[in-house]
Design a protein around this motif. Structure first.
Motif, short mmCIF file in Angstrom:
data_model
loop_
_atom_site.label_atom_id
_atom_site.label_comp_id
_atom_site.label_asym_id
_atom_site.label_seq_id
_atom_site.Cartn_x
_atom_site.Cartn_y
_atom_site.Cartn_z
N THR A 201 0.18 -1.11 -0.16
CA THR A 201 0.43 -0.04 0.31
C THR A 201 1.57 1.44 0.38
OG1 THR A 201 -2.01 -1.18 1.35
CG2 THR A 201 -1.84 1.17 1.63
N LEU A 202 1.94 1.44 0.78
CA LEU A 202 2.18 2.39 0.96
C LEU A 202 3.44 2.79 -0.15
CD1 LEU A 202 4.23 1.94 4.26
CD2 LEU A 202 3.29 3.71 3.30
N SER A 203 3.84 1.53 -0.90
CA SER A 203 4.73 1.45 -2.11
C SER A 203 3.52 1.89 -4.01
CB SER A 203 5.14 0.23 -3.09
OG SER A 203 5.72 -0.11 -3.56
N TYR A 204 2.24 1.98 -3.56
CA TYR A 204 1.38 2.29 -4.45
C TYR A 204 1.14 3.70 -4.30
CZ TYR A 204 -2.88 3.10 -6.66
OH TYR A 204 -3.61 3.61 -7.55
N ILE A 205 0.80 4.01 -2.68
CA ILE A 205 0.84 5.60 -2.66
C ILE A 205 1.77 6.01 -2.87
CG2 ILE A 205 0.70 7.50 -0.96
CD1 ILE A 205 -0.75 4.69 0.41
N ALA A 206 2.53 6.31 -2.55
CA ALA A 206 4.15 6.94 -2.90
C ALA A 206 4.61 6.24 -4.13
CB ALA A 206 6.12 5.49 -2.38
N THR A 207 3.63 5.73 -5.44
CA THR A 207 4.31 6.01 -6.71
C THR A 207 2.98 7.24 -7.75
OG1 THR A 207 4.31 2.77 -6.84
CG2 THR A 207 3.72 4.34 -9.04
N GLN A 208 1.70 7.18 -6.41
CA GLN A 208 0.50 7.73 -6.68
C GLN A 208 1.36 9.20 -6.75
OE1 GLN A 208 -2.77 6.87 -7.79
NE2 GLN A 208 -1.18 5.56 -8.63
N LEU A 209 2.47 9.02 -6.20
CA LEU A 209 3.08 11.19 -5.58
C LEU A 209 4.09 11.28 -6.28
CD1 LEU A 209 2.61 10.45 -1.91
CD2 LEU A 209 1.31 11.95 -3.12
#
Length: 392
Positions: A201-209
């Motif tokens: 989940t953290l990886s996904y959010i960081a990629t979105q940012l």
């Protein structure tokens, strides 16, 4: 027989109530086929970019897939404590860095209002460290959006406080979650959720940012893996080669990784090939979790092992303790018979243990996999035994 309206007949939605809430599991609803509802869910799940400065209020759907090579990487650590004293100290001193005089500009805390948090504070709490590889990621937004998604996955209404620390070479965020949520529910996270779902989940959010990693960033990260002092995907590949590993079969990165493992006394270099030493994987796994383990392992000449639980008795050869709440650094090196054992200790506070004979009875290790300070019992000292021997 219960009557149904015409609307009930054609909607085919779940008619049962949710299962009784289980505080230790992710909430699920009874399965009923509903094609239109599933299509709507899929449409809603199309990812949208998260705003950079909105505190995490705008977001895409919950992420539940596996990270790809282009997704942003995020270092993520979790520890757990049931001490009110440790909880208070973490909030009042460690998060705002009041215990660090060298930090002139103290970080501001964010998350739940302090008055609301303190009113519901309990001894039990979880502490997260979040450190993205890409330093352009807005850490406040990353932490806030992460909490929002964890709430959606678990059903909790979390009480939490966060801070961004910039006093190291790598900026990172700390997050503290209270052991009870706003509704009085005990907060618990399944190990599998921590190990996989939260990380992804953290990886996904960081990629979105920050967007996907560029090829240059991926190559730079691969080079860093060669000299990583922990278990890596390069090691996963090396594990597939039993016995002698010929250099002709390996890529340059794999060859360099073996050379580095040889420097760490985890592999032997022979004419044209390498041989990995017994227990090399366990050493790297331990080094990834406890960042003082590898140095002690090398100093011991490769004889040090990680405590596996079940109890131990022996002489304290070294005390490793830090005057800050980074509990994975605290440890005892104990000589037990012919064995030298590294025992991680949760917030070591006992003084004068060096040279003492201690006994640890620890059948059930906690989430942190560390021995509690209260579980260490002093049963004698080396000096006392030497005096006793001279008298005899």
């Amino acid at each position: 027989m219960k009557s149904h309206s015409i609307k009930d007949i054609f909607s085919n939605r779940p008619t049962k109530e949710r299962y009784e809430e289980d505080l230790y599991k992710i909430i699920k609803t009874p399965y009923k086929k509903d094609d239109m509802r599933r299509i709507s869910k899929l449409l809603e799940a199309r990812p949208t970019r998260v705003g950079r400065d909105d505190g995490g209020r705008r977001s895409g759907a919950l992420f539940s897939g596996s990270a790809s090579r282009k997704d942003q990487r995020v270092m993520f650590k979790v520890s757990h404590s049931s001490s009110m004293q440790a909880h208070d100290k973490y909030l009042s001193a460690y998060l705002p860095q009041e215990d660090k005089s060298e930090v002139i500009e103290k970080p501001g805390l964010f998350g739940t209002a302090s008055s609301e948090y303190e009113a519901a504070e309990v001894p039990e709490h979880f502490k997260f460290i979040i450190s993205p590889e890409n330093q352009n990621v807005n850490l406040k937004v990353l932490a806030s959006e992460f909490i929002r998604r964890v709430e959606a996955m678990t059903g909790y209404s979390l009480l939490w406080r966060g801070a961004v620390h910039t006093d190291t070479a790598h900026r990172h965020a700390h997050v503290c979650i209270n052991g009870k949520d706003r509704n009085g529910k005990r907060v618990y996270f399944q190990p599998e959720m921590i190990k996989r779902t939260m990380r992804e989940t953290l990886s996904y959010i960081a990629t979105q940012l920050a967007g996907e990693r560029t090829e240059q960033e991926i190559l730079a990260a691969q080079k860093n893996l060669v000299v990583a002092r922990r278990w890596t995907r390069l090691d996963e590949e090396l594990e597939k080669y039993p016995g002698k590993i010929s250099l002709r079969l390996l890529s340059p990165d794999m060859q360099n990784r073996l050379a580095f493992l040889s420097e760490m006394n985890l592999a032997d270099r022979k004419a044209g090939f390498y041989e990995l030493k017994a227990g090399w994987k366990d050493v790297l796994a331990a080094a990834g979790r406890y960042n003082t383990f590898l140095d002690e392992y090398r100093k011991s000449g490769g004889t040090l092992s990680l405590y596996a639980g079940g109890g131990i008795r022996g002489t304290v050869e070294k005390v490793i303790s830090f005057d800050k709440d980074e509990s994975w650094n605290d440890a005892l090196v104990i000589k037990s018979g012919e064995s030298l054992v590294y025992v991680p200790v949760w917030q070591l506070r006992k003084d004068g243990l060096l040279g003492k004979t201690v006994e640890i009875k620890d059948g059930n290790r906690s989430l942190s996999r560390q021995v509690k300070d209260s579980g260490i019992r002093v049963v004698g000292s080396r000096r006392g035994r030497e005096k006793s021997g001279r008298r005899e």
